[in-house]
Every structure is written in C-alpha cells, then in structure tokens.
Design a protein around this motif. Structure first.
Motif: not given
Length: 176
Positions: A130-154
């Motif tokens: 399940x490594x590909x699914x885990x990597x996808x989940x890991x990227x999703x877990x990092x992307x959403x909070x980082x995108x929100x922080x970037x939006x708030x920073x902007x």
C-alpha cells in the motif's frame, strides 16, 4: 500523545462511520467527537474560519441537491418556467443537508487525524503493498494545511501593505 496506530484505528473507525451512516444524530456526534479530540489533543480551539468552512460544506450540497434533484413528493416550490421548472421538494433539500453534514463530519475527522499524526508516522506503518496509497495520503496531509497557511500568509501580507480585499474581484490577487 498516543501511539500512531491508535490514531489510525480511531480515524478509520470514525471515518467509516461517517461514510456509512445517514443518521444526523450520529453524524453530529462524530463531528463533535472530531472537534473535541482535536481540541483536547492539540490545544487549538476551533476557529471562525473552520466554522465557516463547515457551514459552507453544509450549505453547498443542500442548495445543489435542492436545485437539481427532483426526487420526493413534498413539493415546496414549483417554477412555471420550463428550463428551471419542476418541483423543488423537501426530500431533496433534506437529502442535500444530510450529505453536507456527512462531508463536514468526515472532514472534521480527517483534519483531526492529520493534526495528530505526522506523515512520517503514517508512511512507517503502511504495508509495502500500500506504499503508493500511503505516499498519496502523506502528500494530501501536507498539502491542505500548507496551502491554507500560504493563503493566510498572502492575505496578511496584503493587509500589512494596506490593501483590504473588497470582494471576489480581489480574490485573484490573494491567490496569486
């Protein structure tokens, strides 16, 4: 902090329940449990932005289903114009509201899960198949909070410069 496997079991159990049930009382309990667990574990109170997100998740499916679904027999409104006509029913409205509550409850569980478990912990415990699914989940877990922080920073940078957004027209400059 509990063992990461414990958080995984909690998130899978709560997420499956949120996906499988249509009972509004259970969905409200699942959402409240997600808010409470996140608040107790991280010490972060639910913000007004998060509340706005959940209200939006409730309103959008409700309106979408009400406008485009013709299921049900309890007619609330009927338009005589042909291209927007047809019966607008209470059942379609309630089904959309339940779908929105289901989405909001599931999102709250997943936000709690991503706040309490690091992507590294997730990847360490995923089986090799399940490594590909885990990597996808890991990227999703990092992307959403980082995108929100970037939006708030902007947005904050725009406000420091003296620019106050006036509406949807100014959204483009913040996103850019």
């Amino acid at each position: 902090s509990l063992n990461p496997v414990t958080w995984m079991i909690w998130a899978v159990s709560a997420g499956c329940m949120a996906l499988l049930t249509r009972n509004p009382y259970y969905l409200l309990l699942i959402g409240a449990a997600g808010v409470t667990v996140r608040w107790r574990a991280t010490g972060q109170r639910p913000s007004a932005g998060t509340l706005g997100l959940f209200v939006g998740l409730m309103v959008f499916p409700t309106l979408l289903n009400f406008l485009f679904s013709r299921a049900g027999s309890t007619v609330i409104l009927e338009m005589p114009v042909r291209w927007i006509g047809g019966p607008y029913t209470l059942e379609a409205l309630l089904f959309g509201a339940l779908a929105g509550l289901q989405l909001a409850s599931l999102l709250q569980v997943m936000m709690t899960f991503s706040a309490l478990l690091s992507p590294t912990d997730l990847l360490r415990r995923i089986p090799a198949g399940l490594a590909p699914a885990g990597i996808t989940a890991s990227i999703a877990m990092n992307f959403a909070p980082q995108a929100r922080r970037s939006f708030d920073g902007g947005r904050e940078a725009q406000q420091v410069r003296g620019h106050s957004p006036r509406g949807l027209c100014d959204l483009r400059s913040i996103v850019t």
